[in-house]
Design a protein around this motif. Structure first.
Motif, PDB file in Angstrom:
ATOM      1  N   ARG A  21      -8.345  -8.667 -11.994  1.00  0.00           N
ATOM      2  CA  ARG A  21      -8.591  -7.863 -13.182  1.00  0.00           C
ATOM      3  C   ARG A  21      -7.302  -7.526 -13.913  1.00  0.00           C
ATOM      4  O   ARG A  21      -7.327  -7.063 -15.029  1.00  0.00           O
ATOM      5  N   GLN A  22      -6.125  -7.693 -13.250  1.00  0.00           N
ATOM      6  CA  GLN A  22      -4.845  -7.366 -13.846  1.00  0.00           C
ATOM      7  C   GLN A  22      -3.860  -8.482 -13.537  1.00  0.00           C
ATOM      8  O   GLN A  22      -3.975  -9.159 -12.517  1.00  0.00           O
ATOM      9  N   PRO A  23      -2.858  -8.688 -14.364  1.00  0.00           N
ATOM     10  CA  PRO A  23      -1.865  -9.712 -14.070  1.00  0.00           C
ATOM     11  C   PRO A  23      -1.082  -9.374 -12.824  1.00  0.00           C
ATOM     12  O   PRO A  23      -0.878  -8.207 -12.499  1.00  0.00           O
ATOM     13  N   TYR A  31      -2.977  -5.230  -6.607  1.00  0.00           N
ATOM     14  CA  TYR A  31      -3.534  -4.779  -5.331  1.00  0.00           C
ATOM     15  C   TYR A  31      -5.031  -4.487  -5.461  1.00  0.00           C
ATOM     16  O   TYR A  31      -5.832  -4.904  -4.614  1.00  0.00           O
ATOM     17  N   LEU A  32      -5.419  -3.799  -6.528  1.00  0.00           N
ATOM     18  CA  LEU A  32      -6.828  -3.471  -6.711  1.00  0.00           C
ATOM     19  C   LEU A  32      -7.671  -4.723  -6.897  1.00  0.00           C
ATOM     20  O   LEU A  32      -8.791  -4.814  -6.383  1.00  0.00           O
ATOM     21  N   ALA A  33      -7.146  -5.690  -7.633  1.00  0.00           N
ATOM     22  CA  ALA A  33      -7.884  -6.930  -7.855  1.00  0.00           C
ATOM     23  C   ALA A  33      -8.149  -7.657  -6.548  1.00  0.00           C
ATOM     24  O   ALA A  33      -9.177  -8.313  -6.384  1.00  0.00           O
ATOM     25  N   LYS A 351      -3.156   5.324   0.168  1.00  0.00           N
ATOM     26  CA  LYS A 351      -1.792   5.062   0.623  1.00  0.00           C
ATOM     27  C   LYS A 351      -1.177   3.884  -0.112  1.00  0.00           C
ATOM     28  O   LYS A 351      -0.027   3.944  -0.570  1.00  0.00           O
ATOM     29  N   GLU A 352      -1.936   2.798  -0.257  1.00  0.00           N
ATOM     30  CA  GLU A 352      -1.401   1.593  -0.898  1.00  0.00           C
ATOM     31  C   GLU A 352      -1.124   1.824  -2.380  1.00  0.00           C
ATOM     32  O   GLU A 352      -0.150   1.303  -2.930  1.00  0.00           O
ATOM     33  N   ILE A 353      -1.967   2.608  -3.049  1.00  0.00           N
ATOM     34  CA  ILE A 353      -1.726   2.899  -4.466  1.00  0.00           C
ATOM     35  C   ILE A 353      -0.477   3.771  -4.617  1.00  0.00           C
ATOM     36  O   ILE A 353       0.361   3.532  -5.492  1.00  0.00           O
ATOM     37  N   LEU A 354      -0.334   4.769  -3.745  1.00  0.00           N
ATOM     38  CA  LEU A 354       0.856   5.613  -3.783  1.00  0.00           C
ATOM     39  C   LEU A 354       2.133   4.790  -3.649  1.00  0.00           C
ATOM     40  O   LEU A 354       3.120   5.031  -4.354  1.00  0.00           O
ATOM     41  N   GLU A 355       2.121   3.840  -2.739  1.00  0.00           N
ATOM     42  CA  GLU A 355       3.317   3.039  -2.512  1.00  0.00           C
ATOM     43  C   GLU A 355       3.657   2.160  -3.703  1.00  0.00           C
ATOM     44  O   GLU A 355       4.828   1.757  -3.868  1.00  0.00           O
ATOM     45  N   ARG A 356       2.670   1.870  -4.550  1.00  0.00           N
ATOM     46  CA  ARG A 356       2.900   1.001  -5.696  1.00  0.00           C
ATOM     47  C   ARG A 356       3.054   1.764  -7.010  1.00  0.00           C
ATOM     48  O   ARG A 356       3.264   1.151  -8.054  1.00  0.00           O
ATOM     49  N   ALA A 357       2.918   3.074  -6.946  1.00  0.00           N
ATOM     50  CA  ALA A 357       2.964   3.885  -8.190  1.00  0.00           C
ATOM     51  C   ALA A 357       4.319   3.764  -8.879  1.00  0.00           C
ATOM     52  O   ALA A 357       5.354   3.639  -8.249  1.00  0.00           O
TER      53      ALA A 357
END
Length: 357
Positions: A21-23, A31-33, A351-357
């Motif tokens: 959904r994102q490049p 990560y979400l994709a 956790k994974e989103i925090l690490e990529r923020a």
């Protein structure tokens, strides 16, 4: 019913990844994709310092109309409401209207002998001994009916001795907010917390959302459960089994504004913010401490303040690195399906989103 979801969970999402959904250059979107299941609908936000680094809707907020989810879609934040109630209590303390050490009788009047030792601190930390709830979230009960039920209930533990998650305890706190401030619970939050923080899309009924702004919720079969306010509510918001402990509506962008307001004295003084995030009681069976409306986790990156919210259909997570690091808020209007369950992966996702923020 609001589910009691405050627990540490980990795991991997046992389902096929959704299409990209994102490049790939976007760490959160990439990560979400790779991770979110097909059929996920909701909004994900990440931020660091004073900046939003990612805020996107995924899927549909309303499947019948084809309305896409966006950064500004309104959702029920469920039990994340508790941090607003806790902040309201601390705001009243700074105003000299109460102290967290006050016994509840100071604000509620005479209480039964077994409840006289309950303080506002005990309610804030789920150590009051009050039961988890008094009935269905949508039972049409008044503030006074809720208080009568809470005071008549049998304690599950001696006040101050054990952690027992209590939604009714936070409804009692909302009643204390009204009695100490002299205005309605939502009015106080709006005037003293939300508007100073720039949060104009957060509340029960004060914001005037159009229906297409508010997400429809779906059960595990994909059947519509309507919008949060389509369930039985009073004219001024949810009835008192839900008020103060859940049911607040907000957007991801407003939840970032709340995060930003907690980095300075916009809504709370430095001492009040310290109280809000100070670990108070260890949660049973977990290496996690409860503060005031937040759970505090020790991680490899330091302390993280976290809380989730859920009902039978939706799920939300909110986390911020302390003191003022990265943050994330994500919410889905369908948390359960036949082949996936977001509860299984919510902490890992956060956790994974925090690490990529």
């Amino acid at each position: 019913m609001v589910r009691v979801l405050l627990m540490v969970m980990a795991g991997v999402l046992a389902c096929s990844p959704a299409p990209s959904r994102q490049p790939p250059s976007d760490p959160v979107g990439d990560y979400l994709a790779r991770t979110l299941p097909d059929g996920f609908g909701g909004t994900v936000l990440a931020g660091r310092g004073g900046d939003i680094t990612y805020c996107e809707g995924v899927g549909l907020a309303d499947r019948d109309s084809g309305t896409a989810a966006t950064c500004d879609t309104v959702y029920d934040v469920m039990s994340i409401t508790k941090q607003f109630t806790a902040a309201a209590v601390l705001k009243l303390e700074t105003m000299g209207k109460l102290r967290v050490s006050d016994p509840i009788g100071t604000h509620l009047g005479p209480v039964p002998a077994d409840k006289r030792g309950i303080t506002l601190h005990h309610l804030l930390t789920h150590t009051s001994g009050l039961v988890e709830g008094l009935g269905d979230d949508y039972d049409a009960i008044s503030r006074e009916d809720m208080l009568a039920g809470a005071l008549a209930s049998r304690l599950v533990s001696t006040p101050g001795e054990e952690f027992h998650y209590s939604n009714v305890g936070y409804s009692v706190l909302a009643a204390v907010v009204e009695k100490a401030s002299g205005v309605g619970y939502e009015q106080f939050l709006s005037q003293r917390l939300f508007l100073p923080a720039g949060m104009r899309d957060t509340g029960y009924v004060i914001p005037r959302w159009s229906p297409d702004q508010v997400a429809v919720e779906y059960d595990e079969t994909g059947t519509s459960q309507g919008r949060p306010y389509d369930h039985p509510w009073a004219a001024d918001g949810p009835h008192w089994n839900l008020r103060g402990n859940g049911g607040m509506l907000s957007t991801a962008r407003d939840m970032f504004r709340w995060h930003r307001a907690l980095t300075d004295a916009t809504v709370l003084s430095s001492s009040a913010r310290q109280k809000l995030f100070t670990p108070q009681v260890r949660m049973p069976g977990m290496d996690v401490w409860y503060a005031y409306g937040w759970a505090i986790l020790d991680t490899a990156h330091g302390e993280v303040a976290w809380h989730n919210g859920g009902n039978d259909w939706s799920l939300a997570n909110y986390a911020r690195e302390l003191p003022d690091g990265a943050m994330t808020y994500w919410v889905s209007n369908q948390a359960y399906a036949e082949d996936w369950n977001l509860e299984d992966v919510e902490l890992e996702l956060t956790k994974e989103i925090l690490e990529r923020a």
